[in-house]
Motif scaffolding. Structure first.
Motif, PDB file in Angstrom:
ATOM      1  N   LEU A 137       0.846  -1.148  -0.033  1.00  0.00           N
ATOM      2  CA  LEU A 137       0.067  -0.016  -0.009  1.00  0.00           C
ATOM      3  C   LEU A 137       0.784   1.331  -0.042  1.00  0.00           C
ATOM      4  CD1 LEU A 137      -2.772  -1.210   2.625  1.00  0.00           C
ATOM      5  CD2 LEU A 137      -2.542  -1.241   0.237  1.00  0.00           C
ATOM      6  N   TRP A 138       1.789   1.209  -0.819  1.00  0.00           N
ATOM      7  CA  TRP A 138       2.833   2.249  -0.867  1.00  0.00           C
ATOM      8  C   TRP A 138       2.069   3.406  -1.568  1.00  0.00           C
ATOM      9  CZ3 TRP A 138       6.779   4.591  -4.464  1.00  0.00           C
ATOM     10  CH2 TRP A 138       7.787   5.249  -3.740  1.00  0.00           C
ATOM     11  N   ASN A 139       2.144   4.694  -0.949  1.00  0.00           N
ATOM     12  CA  ASN A 139       1.549   5.585  -1.525  1.00  0.00           C
ATOM     13  C   ASN A 139       2.359   6.544  -2.796  1.00  0.00           C
ATOM     14  OD1 ASN A 139      -0.113   7.851  -2.054  1.00  0.00           O
ATOM     15  ND2 ASN A 139       0.044   8.962  -0.091  1.00  0.00           N
ATOM     16  N   LEU A 140       1.697   6.337  -3.895  1.00  0.00           N
ATOM     17  CA  LEU A 140       2.630   6.744  -5.211  1.00  0.00           C
ATOM     18  C   LEU A 140       1.426   7.373  -5.969  1.00  0.00           C
ATOM     19  CD1 LEU A 140       5.229   6.974  -6.361  1.00  0.00           C
ATOM     20  CD2 LEU A 140       4.842   5.002  -7.760  1.00  0.00           C
ATOM     21  N   SER A 141       0.557   8.005  -5.381  1.00  0.00           N
ATOM     22  CA  SER A 141      -0.698   8.617  -6.250  1.00  0.00           C
ATOM     23  C   SER A 141      -0.047   9.823  -7.112  1.00  0.00           C
ATOM     24  CB  SER A 141      -1.732   9.297  -5.229  1.00  0.00           C
ATOM     25  OG  SER A 141      -1.242  10.041  -4.360  1.00  0.00           O
ATOM     26  N   VAL A 142       1.191  10.145  -7.111  1.00  0.00           N
ATOM     27  CA  VAL A 142       1.553  10.994  -7.778  1.00  0.00           C
ATOM     28  C   VAL A 142       2.072  10.641  -9.060  1.00  0.00           C
ATOM     29  CG1 VAL A 142       2.317  12.823  -6.121  1.00  0.00           C
ATOM     30  CG2 VAL A 142       3.851  11.130  -7.065  1.00  0.00           C
ATOM     31  N   ALA A 143       2.199   9.345  -9.243  1.00  0.00           N
ATOM     32  CA  ALA A 143       2.587   8.616 -10.409  1.00  0.00           C
ATOM     33  C   ALA A 143       1.541   8.131 -11.444  1.00  0.00           C
ATOM     34  CB  ALA A 143       3.582   7.386 -10.296  1.00  0.00           C
ATOM     35  N   ALA A 144       1.628   8.792 -12.583  1.00  0.00           N
ATOM     36  CA  ALA A 144       0.786   8.303 -13.714  1.00  0.00           C
ATOM     37  C   ALA A 144       1.540   7.826 -15.013  1.00  0.00           C
ATOM     38  CB  ALA A 144      -0.107   9.669 -14.194  1.00  0.00           C
ATOM     39  N   GLY A 145       2.800   7.735 -14.865  1.00  0.00           N
ATOM     40  CA  GLY A 145       3.601   7.414 -15.720  1.00  0.00           C
ATOM     41  C   GLY A 145       4.459   6.019 -15.711  1.00  0.00           C
ATOM     42  N   THR A 146       5.642   6.017 -15.576  1.00  0.00           N
ATOM     43  CA  THR A 146       6.440   4.708 -15.586  1.00  0.00           C
ATOM     44  C   THR A 146       7.353   5.051 -13.970  1.00  0.00           C
ATOM     45  OG1 THR A 146       6.745   4.271 -17.770  1.00  0.00           O
ATOM     46  CG2 THR A 146       8.510   3.313 -16.400  1.00  0.00           C
ATOM     47  N   LEU A 147       7.208   3.989 -13.436  1.00  0.00           N
ATOM     48  CA  LEU A 147       8.149   3.849 -12.342  1.00  0.00           C
ATOM     49  C   LEU A 147       9.393   3.289 -12.513  1.00  0.00           C
ATOM     50  CD1 LEU A 147       8.234   3.902  -8.988  1.00  0.00           C
ATOM     51  CD2 LEU A 147       7.454   1.730  -8.951  1.00  0.00           C
ATOM     52  N   VAL A 148      10.561   3.815 -12.042  1.00  0.00           N
ATOM     53  CA  VAL A 148      11.770   3.337 -12.337  1.00  0.00           C
ATOM     54  C   VAL A 148      12.353   3.159 -11.112  1.00  0.00           C
ATOM     55  CG1 VAL A 148      14.290   3.974 -13.310  1.00  0.00           C
ATOM     56  CG2 VAL A 148      11.929   4.930 -14.347  1.00  0.00           C
ATOM     57  N   CYS A 149      12.733   1.568 -10.835  1.00  0.00           N
ATOM     58  CA  CYS A 149      13.236   1.540  -9.669  1.00  0.00           C
ATOM     59  C   CYS A 149      14.647   1.214  -9.440  1.00  0.00           C
ATOM     60  CB  CYS A 149      12.899  -0.238  -9.498  1.00  0.00           C
ATOM     61  SG  CYS A 149      11.034  -0.603  -9.511  1.00  0.00           S
ATOM     62  N   PRO A 150      15.286   1.545  -8.395  1.00  0.00           N
ATOM     63  CA  PRO A 150      16.577   1.765  -8.158  1.00  0.00           C
ATOM     64  C   PRO A 150      17.265   0.424  -8.206  1.00  0.00           C
ATOM     65  CG  PRO A 150      15.724   1.848  -6.296  1.00  0.00           C
ATOM     66  CD  PRO A 150      14.530   2.008  -7.200  1.00  0.00           C
ATOM     67  N   SER A 151      18.776   0.194  -8.542  1.00  0.00           N
ATOM     68  CA  SER A 151      19.383  -0.800  -8.622  1.00  0.00           C
ATOM     69  C   SER A 151      19.440  -1.618  -7.246  1.00  0.00           C
ATOM     70  CB  SER A 151      20.715  -0.559  -9.313  1.00  0.00           C
ATOM     71  OG  SER A 151      21.635   0.280  -8.143  1.00  0.00           O
ATOM     72  N   THR A 152      19.225  -1.051  -6.126  1.00  0.00           N
ATOM     73  CA  THR A 152      19.345  -1.583  -4.889  1.00  0.00           C
ATOM     74  C   THR A 152      18.086  -2.475  -4.533  1.00  0.00           C
ATOM     75  OG1 THR A 152      18.493   0.593  -3.718  1.00  0.00           O
ATOM     76  CG2 THR A 152      21.031   0.171  -4.097  1.00  0.00           C
ATOM     77  N   LEU A 153      16.866  -2.275  -5.137  1.00  0.00           N
ATOM     78  CA  LEU A 153      15.366  -2.903  -4.757  1.00  0.00           C
ATOM     79  C   LEU A 153      15.646  -4.258  -5.189  1.00  0.00           C
ATOM     80  CD1 LEU A 153      12.604  -2.007  -3.945  1.00  0.00           C
ATOM     81  CD2 LEU A 153      12.070  -2.333  -6.467  1.00  0.00           C
ATOM     82  N   ARG A 154      15.118  -4.954  -3.864  1.00  0.00           N
ATOM     83  CA  ARG A 154      15.132  -6.357  -3.562  1.00  0.00           C
ATOM     84  C   ARG A 154      13.999  -6.960  -3.869  1.00  0.00           C
ATOM     85  NH1 ARG A 154      19.039  -5.089  -5.655  1.00  0.00           N
ATOM     86  NH2 ARG A 154      21.155  -5.332  -5.004  1.00  0.00           N
ATOM     87  N   SER A 155      12.782  -6.329  -3.065  1.00  0.00           N
ATOM     88  CA  SER A 155      11.403  -7.030  -2.997  1.00  0.00           C
ATOM     89  C   SER A 155      10.371  -5.857  -2.995  1.00  0.00           C
ATOM     90  CB  SER A 155      11.431  -7.734  -1.472  1.00  0.00           C
ATOM     91  OG  SER A 155      11.622  -6.845  -0.677  1.00  0.00           O
TER      92      SER A 155
END
Length: 176
Positions: free
Chosen positions: A22-40
């Motif tokens: 339930l992460w609040n990303l209501s500002v995003a209407a485009g593409t989410l770019v994940c960082p190289s450190t993301l594991r889960s």
């Protein structure tokens, strides 16, 4: 946690290792770019039942787990999962009605989320892409041995191009 944002892209900061549910990303209407450190990415993190309008996602190499219903109902059209991905929860991408193309790595190991144990099967689990009825292209990597029950159930397309690996040994009921 957001490094930059525009109408077309939200870029997360390096150093983030987990996106909670339930992460609040209501500002995003485009593409989410994940960082190289993301594991889960936790269960329900971006499910549209919570009104997150993601139109695309750039998943990083190094990502190992995507939780149950994490992207359920999102509106992106293509999906390429990183070779580092080990497990996905049921319905991780279910009801993504605009998803047309899926590429799956051979690194996936089915997981029983009731008992939180991994099966000794390299494969695609249950209901990963149920009701993604715009899919016309599925590419499954060599090394995959199993496709779980209902993995791609409820297609409406008359023609779907599916690349199956030579290593495939079983396909679950109603997979397609």
């Amino acid at each position: 946690t957001i490094a930059s944002t525009s109408k077309d892209e939200v870029r997360l900061k390096e150093g983030i290792t987990r996106i909670s549910s339930l992460w609040n990303l209501s500002v995003a209407a485009g593409t989410l770019v994940c960082p190289s450190t993301l594991r889960s990415i936790d269960a329900n993190a971006f499910a549209t039942s919570y009104n997150y309008p993601l139109k695309g996602i750039s998943l990083n190499e190094g990502l190992e787990e995507i939780g149950r219903e994490a992207f359920k109902g999102c509106v992106f059209t293509t999906l390429s999962l990183p070779a580092s991905l080990k497990t996905m929860g049921a319905n991780a991408f279910a009801n993504c009605k605009k998803l047309a193309s899926v590429t799956l790595p051979a690194s996936l190991v089915e997981k029983d989320y009731v008992y939180n144990t991994e099966y000794n099967k390299v494969g695609i689990g249950e209901e990963y892409f149920e009701n993604c009825n715009a899919i016309t292209q599925i590419t499954i990597a060599e090394g995959t041995t199993r496709i779980g029950e209902w993995a791609f159930r409820a297609f409406n397309q008359l023609s779907v191009n599916i690349s199956l690996p030579n290593t495939l040994t079983s396909i679950g009921q109603e997979s397609f």
